[in-house]
Design an enzyme around this catalytic site. Structure first.
Site, PDB file in Angstrom:
ATOM      1  N   ASP A   1      12.304 -22.422  20.140  1.00  0.00           N
ATOM      2  CA  ASP A   1      11.348 -22.432  21.251  1.00  0.00           C
ATOM      3  C   ASP A   1      11.775 -21.514  22.388  1.00  0.00           C
ATOM      4  O   ASP A   1      12.960 -21.294  22.610  1.00  0.00           O
ATOM      5  CB  ASP A   1      11.217 -23.849  21.825  1.00  0.00           C
ATOM      6  CG  ASP A   1      10.612 -24.818  20.828  1.00  0.00           C
ATOM      7  OD1 ASP A   1       9.941 -24.356  19.911  1.00  0.00           O
ATOM      8  OD2 ASP A   1      10.827 -26.036  20.993  1.00  0.00           O
ATOM      9  N   ARG A   2      10.770 -21.045  23.121  1.00  0.00           N
ATOM     10  CA  ARG A   2      11.066 -20.313  24.350  1.00  0.00           C
ATOM     11  C   ARG A   2      11.545 -21.278  25.429  1.00  0.00           C
ATOM     12  O   ARG A   2      12.597 -21.092  26.024  1.00  0.00           O
ATOM     13  CB  ARG A   2       9.818 -19.571  24.846  1.00  0.00           C
ATOM     14  CG  ARG A   2       9.979 -19.046  26.277  1.00  0.00           C
ATOM     15  CD  ARG A   2       8.675 -18.531  26.841  1.00  0.00           C
ATOM     16  NE  ARG A   2       8.328 -17.247  26.277  1.00  0.00           N
ATOM     17  CZ  ARG A   2       8.791 -16.079  26.744  1.00  0.00           C
ATOM     18  NH1 ARG A   2       9.619 -16.053  27.767  1.00  0.00           N
ATOM     19  NH2 ARG A   2       8.422 -14.949  26.193  1.00  0.00           N
TER      20      ARG A   2
END
Length: 651
Positions: free
Chosen positions: A223-224
Site C-alpha cells: 500500500d501507499r
C-alpha cells in the site's frame, strides 16, 4: 449491482453484510490517521518477517574468498600454459576436437592470420553432442583469449575475431565473475518506504541508478498509505550502489543486503505482518476491545473481498466485469466512461464532456493520463474515427486491467454467497453439501500468481461433504467457489443461490465459457473464514492526538524509544499485530472487531481528532450515523485508492 444514482459503492451492494460474531458490540475508530498507524512487513517463503535492521554491505565469506582465490589461480595457470603455446599448437588442439576437418581449419587459420579481413567468421559443422559443443566453446575461450571467440547462432557454432565490445556487458560494464564470488547475480535488499507505492519506489530507483526497470523484481505490491518493508532483488547491481542512494532517498531506505542466485517473482511470499493502530477508539468499555480481539484470534473473520476490489465510485468494477462477461461491449465501455460524482472536478468535467459531446479527441485532452482505461478507449476511438467498435476500444485497455473487471465480478458473487452461506447455515460448523479442498495447500497461492499464471500445478480440486465425512472437517476447511467452468458448486441450497444471483446479471454459473477465450473463467476457490496468525494486541491511552504510538523499522534502527501509554490519557487506541495470507484483506479483519463500515465514504466522516478538540465518548452514545464531523482525505483509508480502471497497468 450498484443502485441507480448511488454516489459511492457500499458494503451491502457487494455482499459484505455480516460478521463471525455479531453479538460482540462494535466501536468507532480512526484507521490510518498517520502513515505509521499502518505498518506492513512482508512474510517471505521461509516464513520470516522482513524487517529493516541494517545498512551493512555484505562481505565475501571465507568460503567465497577461497573459491575466488582458486579461480584466480586456475586462470593464472591457464594463461601460463597459453604463453608457452604457439598458434600451431593451439590450432592443433582445435583441429583434434573438430576431428581434423581440414577445410574448416584452413578457414579458421586464414581468419586469424588476416585478423578477420579475408574471412570474417567461420561456421562449424553441426555438432550433435552437447558435451562436445561445450568443450569447443571452452577450448576457444581458454586458448584464443582476446583473439577469437565462439558463439552459437541458430544452433550452429560460429567462430569470429574478438572485438573490444566483447569485453563489456549490455550496460557497458566490464564482464567479470564477481557475482559468483559474492554468492549470486541478484542483490536482495529490504525496501523500507513510507507513503509510497511499490512501483513508484522502484521507478525512482531505476531512474537514480539509470538501469532498466526489469533489473528489479519483487514478490508483491504494498500500500501507499502506510509504512512497509519488503524484499526486492536487483540483477547485477552492487550493494554499494544501492546503499549509496540512502542519503538522497525521501521516505525510503534500503538495507539488509545479500546476494542470491535467483530473483524474486510475483507470489514469492507467504503473507504480510500487520501492525495497525486504531486511534480515538470510542467504545463502551475496554473489556469489549479484549472480547473483540479474543474472538478475532480464536474465531477469525469472514474472508470477504475488501471494498478496494470494487472501487469507490458509483460504478463498481464488478458491473463492468458483468457487462464484459455478457459480451455487451457497448455497455462495458459506457460504464467505464460514465459520469460519476465524488471523483474531483477535473475528472467530472472530463466525463461530462465525453457524455455530452462524444468527441474522443477533445475528451482525451481532458482526462488525466493515469486514468488508463478511459484514455486508452478514447485513443482507440480517435484513431478509428468513430465509436462503432467498442470491442476494439476495450481491447486496447491493458490485459491485466480488463481481467481485473471480470475478477471483480467473481469477487462480487463470492461475497454475496458467503453471506448467504452464513444466513442459511451459520458460521460454526460445516454441513452436508459444503465444499472442502482435496489439497488445502493449493489454496495458499497468492492472487497475483494465481491470476497471472497459466500453470496447472496450483489447481485446487474440491469435494462435496457427505454424511460419511462431514464430521472429519471444521468450518475452517469449508471453501466456496468463485464462478467458472472448472469448479463445482455446493449441493445444498447455496448452489441455487449462485444461479439466482447471476441470473439477475444475465449470467449462468454453469456456463462460464466466453466467445472471447480471454474472458473464459475457469474459476477458483476461497476459504470461507480466515484466521489471522500470531495475533497480539495492546490497549493504550494518549493525550496528544498526533503522537506516534508505534515504532517503524527505521525508527527502531535509529534507537528511538517505544512510545509509552499515558495512564488516564484523553484518547484510547487499540494496536493490533497479526499475520495474514496475501489474499486476505486487513480491512476485513478490522471490520470484524469494529463492526464498522470500511468504505472510503464512511471513513472520511470519522473524527480525526487532528484539531485536538475531539472528546472521547462511547460508541453507543454516538451511534454509527454521527461519529464526528471532521473530514479526512479518502486516500488515507486502507486501500481506498482509485478504482482499478484508474490504475496504471503492470504490463
Amino acid at each position: 449491482m450498484a443502485a441507480e444514482g448511488a454516489l459511492t459503492m457500499s458494503e451491502d451492494l457487494v455482499g459484505i453484510s455480516t460478521f463471525v460474531d455479531p453479538t460482540i458490540p462494535g466501536f468507532s475508530a480512526i484507521i490510518k490517521q498517520r502513515y505509521a498507524d499502518f505498518i506492513v512487513n512482508e512474510v517471505d517463503q521461509q516464513n520470516e518477517t522482513v524487517h529493516l535492521t541494517s545498512y551493512v554491505v555484505p562481505q565475501p565469506t571465507a568460503e567465497q574468498e577461497k573459491l575466488r582465490q582458486e579461480r584466480d589461480q586456475a586462470k593464472e595457470e591457464t594463461e601460463q600454459v597459453n604463453r608457452d603455446l604457439s598458434d600451431d599448437d593451439r590450432l592443433a588442439e582445435l583441429s583434434a576436437l573438430l576431428e581434423d576437418d581440414a577445410e574448416t581449419m584452413a578457414q579458421i587459420r586464414k581468419m586469424l592470420e588476416s585478423y578477420g579481413n579475408d574471412v570474417e567468421s567461420v561456421n562449424l559443422k553441426p555438432v550433435e553432442d552437447k558435451a562436445k559443443r561445450t568443450e569447443i566453446h571452452k577450448l576457444v575461450k581458454e586458448r584464443f583469449q582476446k583473439r577469437m571467440i565462439s558463439e552459437t547462432v541458430q544452433g550452429i557454432i560460429r567462430l569470429r575475431m574478438h572485438k573490444k565490445k566483447d569485453d563489456y556487458d549490455t550496460r557497458g560494464k566490464v564482464k567479470t565473475d564477481v557475482w559468483k564470488a559474492v554468492g549470486g547475480e541478484f542483490c536482495r535488499f529490504c525496501l523500507f518506504k513510507e507513503n509510497r507505492e511499490t512501483m513508484e519506489a522502484i521507478n525512482f530507483l531505476t531512474s537514480s541508478l539509470r538501469v532498466p526497470s526489469r533489473v528489479f523484481s519483487f514478490a508483491g505490491t504494498k500500500d501507499r498509505r502506510g509504512v512497509t518493508s519488503q524484499w526486492v532483488t536487483a540483477h547485477k547491481v552492487k550493494a554499494e550502489r544501492l546503499v549509496g542512494l540512502n542519503s538522497s532517498l525521501r521516505n525510503m531506505r534500503l538495507g539488509n543486503f545479500s546476494y542470491v542466485s535467483r530473483g524474486l517473482k510475483l507470489g514469492d511470499l507467504n503473507g504480510n505482518r500487520f501492525m495497525i493502530t486504531l486511534r480515538n477508539v470510542l467504545v463502551d468499555s475496554e473489556a469489549t476491545l479484549e472480547k473483540s480481539m479474543v474472538s478475532l484470534r480464536d474465531k477469525g473473520f469472514i474472508n470477504y473481498f475488501g471494498m478496494q476490489r470494487f472501487g469507490t465510485g458509483s460504478v463498481g468494477t464488478h458491473e463492468v466485469g458483468a457487462a464484459i462477461l455478457r459480451a455487451q461491449w457497448d455497455a462495458a465501455v459506457d460504464l467505464v466512461m460514465k459520469p460519476r460524482l465524488g471523483e474531483g472536478p477535473d475528472l467530472e468535467k472530463a466525463r461530462k464532456h465525453w457524455a455530452e459531446h462524444k468527441n474522443a479527441k477533445e475528451a482525451l485532452q481532458l482526462f488525466p493520463r493515469r486514468w488508463v482505461a478511459e484514455t486508452q478507449i478514447l485513443w482507440s476511438f480517435q484513431k478509428a474515427g468513430h465509436q462503432r467498435d467498442p470491442w476494439a476500444a476495450l481491447n486496447n485497455v491493458p490485459r491485466n486491467l480488463r481481467l481485473m473487471y471480470v475478477h471483480a465480478y467473481q469477487s462480487y458473487v463470492w461475497n454475496h454467497m458467503v453471506t448467504e452461506r452464513i444466513r442459511l447455515y451459520g458460521s460454526e460448523k460445516p454441513v452436508i453439501g459444503d465444499l472442502v479442498a482435496e489439497d488445502k495447500a493449493a489454496l495458499e497461492v497468492p492472487e497475483d500468481e494465481e491470476e497471472e499464471s497459466s500453470s496447472t500445478s496450483h489447481v485446487v480440486r474440491a469435494k462435496v461433504l457427505t454424511a460419511d465425512n462431514v464430521d472429519q472437517y471444521t468450518i475452517y476447511d469449508v471453501i466456496l467457489p468463485m464462478p467458472g467452468f472448472d469448479v463445482i458448486y455446493p449441493t445444498h441450497a447455496l448452489g441455487d443461490k449462485y444461479k439466482e444471483l447471476m441470473a439477475k446479471d444475465g449470467l449462468d454459473p454453469h456456463n462460464m465459457r466466453h466467445p472471447n477465450k480471454e474472458y473464459s473463467l475457469p474459476g477458483s476457490y476461497r476459504m470461507f473464514l480466515s484466521k489471522p496468525q500470531n495475533v497480539q494486541w495492546e490497549i493504550v491511552r494518549y493525550d496528544d492526538a498526533n503522537v506516534p504510538l508505534t515504532l517503524t523499522d527505521a525508527e527502531m534502527l535509529e534507537g528511538k524509544a517505544k512510545p509509552e501509554s499515558v495512564p488516564g490519557g484523553k484518547y484510547l487506541a487499540l494496536i493490533l499485530d497479526l499475520t495474514l495470507k496475501s489474499s486476505q484483506y486487513a480491512t476485513m479483519a478490522i471490520r470484524e472487531i469494529c463492526k464498522q463500515d470500511t468504505t472510503a465514504a464512511f471513513q472520511s466522516t470519522l473524527n480525526t481528532t487532528e484539531a485536538g478538540d475531539a472528546t472521547p465518548t462511547s460508541a453507543a452514545a454516538i451511534g454509527n450515523e454521527d461519529v464526528g464531523t471532521a473530514k479526512r482525505a479518502i486516500d488515507q483509508v486502507e486501500d481506498a485508492e482509485q478504482t482499478p480502471d484508474a490504475k496504471v497497468a503492470k504490463e
